[in-house]
Design an enzyme around this catalytic site. Structure first.
Site: not given
Ligand code: GLP
Length: 245
Positions: A67, A136, A138, A143
């Site tokens: 993404d 959440n 995702h 989402e």
């Molecule tokens: C972000 C990214 C995801 C990531 C997730 C967890 O928003 N778009 O690809 O895996 O949220 O993030 P983190 O590893 O900082 O907890």
């Protein structure tokens, strides 16, 4: 689904890098799906170390990132382009023309999503898709409520995601992007193998729900229960609500 619980940061980093390295060495021209966020930082550090200390070769590897935010410059410190450059691409012998992320500032976001999806179809499926998980549920920026049949698309970020990721964008919450382009769940599920990474107590509830609760579009990561080849790597805190069986 195989669940690994690492007892230390070093063990977690080693396991994560081992799985990526195995995928890289299992194909002449490996295709990796990559994730950003805080969780994979140690994995990238260990891969960079292996490149410099052990000659781990990235020259034939192709990468697709999950993404990218919309409405910021490629060089913005909060962009996933910047993240990938800083954490991996600047430090290994990867051919940048084989690294693919959606553009954060395209003329037409919809056309950019279609271009990315087409590239994935051309070079995919990924030999390994690395995933983090949002609190959440995702995956990528898919989402809750996203269709399991979704392909790469322009999406609006959930309020909780904006709050979780805002620190990267500094003190002004207004500067945090509200939209992104994300690889779709259907495309994530085409990967030959998936590595789901989670760290910390803040992920314990969602890991339980996603891995051991009902498979539902309300919890995007629950779709992974339907994938035949998933490895989950947690630290003890993230695994603390999972039942053993
Ligand atoms: C972000 C990214 C995801 C990531 C997730 C967890 O928003 N778009 O690809 O895996 O949220 O993030 P983190 O590893 O900082 O907890």
């Amino acid at each position: 689904m195989k669940i690994l619980v690492a007892r230390s940061v070093e063990e977690w980093n080693r396991h994560a890098a081992d799985i990526v390295q195995e995928a890289m060495q299992g194909a002449a021209e490996p295709v990796l799906g990559l994730a950003t966020g805080n969780t994979p930082l140690g994995m990238y550090k260990e891969l960079v170390r292996r490149h410099s200390a052990e000659g781990l070769d990235f020259s034939t590897t192709r990468t697709f990132n999950l993404d990218e935010y919309l409405g910021i410059a490629v060089e913005h410190p909060g962009s996933y382009h910047t993240y990938m450059k800083e954490q991996l691409f600047d430090h290994v012998n990867i051919d940048l023309s084989r690294t693919h992320l959606p553009k954060p500032n395209p003329e037409s976001p919809e056309d950019e999503a279609a271009r990315f999806s087409q590239l994935l179809e051309q070079y995919g499926p990924c030999d390994l898709q690395v995933l983090g998980i949002g609190t959440n549920g995702h995956i990528g920026f898919n989402e809750p409520g996203t269709s399991f049949s979704a392909k790469t698309a322009v999406v609006e970020l959930a309020e909780s995601t904006i709050q979780a990721n805002a620190p990267v964008f500094g003190t002004d919450p207004e500067s945090m992007p509200t939209h992104a382009i994300t690889m779709g769940i259907a495309e994530i599920m085409t990967a030959r193998k998936i590595l789901l990474l989670a760290n910390g107590a803040s992920k314990a509830d969602i890991m339980k729900l996603a891995l051991q609760g009902p498979v539902t579009e309300d919890v995007p990561a629950s779709v992974l229960q339907r994938h035949p080849n998933v490895v989950v790597l947690c630290d003890e805190a993230a695994a603390s609500h999972l039942s053993k069986a």
